[in-house]
Each structure stands twice: as structure tokens, then as C-alpha cells.
Design a protein around this motif. Structure first.
Motif, PDB file in Angstrom:
ATOM      1  N   SER A 152       3.144 -19.002 -37.199  1.00  0.00           N
ATOM      2  CA  SER A 152       2.943 -17.860 -38.090  1.00  0.00           C
ATOM      3  C   SER A 152       1.541 -17.775 -38.673  1.00  0.00           C
ATOM      4  N   SER A 153       0.757 -18.848 -38.557  1.00  0.00           N
ATOM      5  CA  SER A 153      -0.595 -18.807 -39.119  1.00  0.00           C
ATOM      6  C   SER A 153      -1.463 -19.862 -38.464  1.00  0.00           C
ATOM      7  N   GLY A 154      -2.756 -19.814 -38.749  1.00  0.00           N
ATOM      8  CA  GLY A 154      -3.683 -20.844 -38.311  1.00  0.00           C
ATOM      9  C   GLY A 154      -3.713 -21.071 -36.820  1.00  0.00           C
TER      10      GLY A 154
ATOM     11  N   PHE B 252      -0.679 -19.611 -34.755  1.00  0.00           N
ATOM     12  CA  PHE B 252      -0.761 -18.165 -34.541  1.00  0.00           C
ATOM     13  C   PHE B 252      -1.788 -17.843 -33.466  1.00  0.00           C
TER      14      PHE B 252
ATOM     15  N   GLU C 158       5.490 -14.516 -43.600  1.00  0.00           N
ATOM     16  CA  GLU C 158       4.376 -14.844 -42.719  1.00  0.00           C
ATOM     17  C   GLU C 158       4.753 -14.669 -41.251  1.00  0.00           C
TER      18      GLU C 158
ATOM     19  N   LYS D 162       4.667 -10.957 -40.480  1.00  0.00           N
ATOM     20  CA  LYS D 162       3.280 -10.503 -40.350  1.00  0.00           C
ATOM     21  C   LYS D 162       2.696 -10.920 -39.004  1.00  0.00           C
ATOM     22  N   ALA D 163       2.952 -12.180 -38.605  1.00  0.00           N
ATOM     23  CA  ALA D 163       2.434 -12.675 -37.325  1.00  0.00           C
ATOM     24  C   ALA D 163       3.011 -11.874 -36.163  1.00  0.00           C
TER      25      ALA D 163
ATOM     26  N   GLU E 139       1.311  -8.540 -35.960  1.00  0.00           N
ATOM     27  CA  GLU E 139      -0.067  -8.634 -35.482  1.00  0.00           C
ATOM     28  C   GLU E 139      -0.119  -8.916 -33.983  1.00  0.00           C
TER      29      GLU E 139
ATOM     30  N   THR F 153      -8.674 -23.269 -41.224  1.00  0.00           N
ATOM     31  CA  THR F 153      -7.413 -22.540 -41.328  1.00  0.00           C
ATOM     32  C   THR F 153      -6.935 -22.575 -42.773  1.00  0.00           C
ATOM     33  N   PRO F 154      -5.884 -21.826 -43.105  1.00  0.00           N
ATOM     34  CA  PRO F 154      -5.364 -21.845 -44.473  1.00  0.00           C
ATOM     35  C   PRO F 154      -4.938 -23.226 -44.961  1.00  0.00           C
TER      36      PRO F 154
END
Length: 249
Positions: free
Chosen positions: A15-17, A20, A42, A45-46, A49, A185-186
Motif C-alpha cells: 500500500s505504500s513505499g 507500492f 492506504e 488509495k494504492a 493509483e 519512504t514514509p
């Protein structure tokens, strides 16, 4: 050229970093990707996107019931897995002498236990000749202050690749470790109490990297694509470092 055309991939922590970026690149290269993460907003959102050829399944890799639900979903929707990227992980820096049992257990549950049971749970659906990519870290073989537990979990992940390569050889399933260095990354922000503190961590890492900067998630995704695709068909049990030279020179 779509290097993963028609492949079905699973990316945990997608979902992030880094996760993703890997999922997004895999879709661009022709794969259908399942992503997981603990936080539904998250994940949503991923998924938006990435836009196509992706299913998001909320869950924690440290929870057996969540993994069971994930693999049931994959079985129902696609019925097979060609590529597994065990990427979910966390960092909880604590100085030796002050490491709490809670931090130790959580770090090992997600990083070491989660990677093992993700890969093992995928096996019944994995195609012969498939690829398992374990996201490790250069912390597995580099001493980094306050990273005692994190480094130990990534050393375990590196060991998995060696053992599983021998155990899965008859099925032609390749298992490799992908070891990033410091990537912007976050997760970097979670290691400090303020933006200034996080920026100081970033600057400290950049100062010891020969290329003079932190890495980008898409650079790790490019390496993951290599290990997932047939371009790495003779790579097994190896460790691919993406670290700007930090642990290499």
C-alpha cells in the motif's frame, strides 16, 4: 516489452513505499497483482493509483487468519500465483540495553514470521518455475546502531532464501533476497518524532552512501522486477543489494 505478461503476483505491504512501487511496476509490466496492508484507507488509495489489474486485501501478515483469507481470495479470483514478493516489514529502533519484549516480538512477528508464512501459504498455489522475492535489508550484514532486532529479522530472511532454494529446487521455484539500503519512504518518518528529526536521519544515511543520496522506491522496484522475471532465470538463493554502495565498499 512486458516482462511479467500474464503473471499473477502477490506483494505484501503493497500500500505504500517500496511495496507500492513494486506493485505498480509489476502491473505496468503486464502482471495482475494482489496487494496487502494493514490499513484499509492506504490500500484503497494504492488501488486507485495503480488503477487496473490489482486486488487489495486488507490484512496483517503476522495474523494467520488474515493470511488464510488472502490466499482464499487469490484462489477464488485467479487460482494460481507466479510471483511472491514478501515485503511487509517494520522498523522499531531501540538501543541495546533498552529493547522491550513487546518491540522484539512485534518486529519478529512481522518481519520474520510474516515472511515465512506468506511464502509457505503461497506454495500450494505457486506455479512450478515461479519466483519468490524476499525483501531483506543490508542491515542483515551491516552493523547499524539501534537496529538489533530489525537486523536479526533480516538475517533470518536471508537464511530463508538459502534453505528454500534447496528445498524447492525440484519445482524450479527460485528464491532470492532483495536487500535495500536506506530508501526514502514514509517509514523514515516513523523513526522520528518530528519532520526535523526524520530529515536528520535522512541526512545521516545519505552521508555514508557512496552515491551521496538515499535510494528511491522505484529503484528497488526495478530490481524486484529483475528477480521476478525470466531475466533472472539462473539466479537462485542470491542476495541483490540496492544500496548505493553503502554496504559494498
Amino acid at each position: 516489452m512486458n516482462r511479467l505478461d500474464g503473471k499473477v503476483a502477490l506483494v505484501t505491504g503493497g500500500s505504500s513505499g517500496i511495496g507500492f512501487a513494486i506493485a505498480q511496476r509489476f502491473v505496468e509490466e503486464g502482471a495482475y497483482v494482489f496487494i496487502t496492508g494493514r490499513r484499509q484507507p492506504e490500500l484503497d488509495k494504492a488501488k486507485d493509483e495503480i488503477g487496473r489489474n490489482v486486488t487489495a486485501v486488507q490484512g496483517d501478515v503476522a495474523v494467520s487468519a488474515d493470511l488464510d483469507r488472502l490466499f482464499h481470495t487469490i484462489s477464488k479470483e485467479k487460482g494460481r500465483i507466479d510471483v511472491v514478493v514478501a515485503n511487509s516489514g517494520l522498523v522499531d529502533p531501540q538501543e541495546f540495553g533498552q529493547i522491550s519484549e513487546e518491540s522484539f516480538d512485534l518486529t519478529f512477528d512481522v518481519n520474520a514470521r510474516g515472511a515465512l508464512f506468506t511464502a509457505q501459504g503461497a506454495l500450494p498455489q505457486m506455479t512450478d518455475g515461479g519466483s519468490i522475492v524476499l525483501v531483506g535489508s543490508i542491515a542483515a550484514y551491516s552493523g547499524i546502531e539501534k537496529y538489533t532486532t530489525y537486523s536479526a529479522t533480516k538475517a533470518a530472511v536471508r537464511s530463508y532464501a538459502r534453505t528454500w532454494t534447496k528445498e524447492l529446487k525440484d519445482r524450479g521455484i527460485r528464491v532470492n533476497t532483495l536487500s535495500p539500503g536506506p530508501i526514502d519512504t514514509p517509514i523514515m518518518d516513523s523513526q522520528a518524532e518530528s519532520k526535523e528529526g526524520a530529515d536528520a536521519i535522512r541526512a545521516a544515511f545519505a552521508s555514508v552512501i557512496p552515491l551521496g543520496r538515499m535510494g528511491r522506491p522505484e529503484e528497488v522496484a526495478a530490481a524486484a522486477l529483475f528477480l521476478a522475471s525470466d531475466e533472472s532465470s539462473f539466479c537462485a538463493g542470491m542476495d541483490l543489494s540496492v544500496d548505493g554502495g553503502m554496504a559494498q565498499v
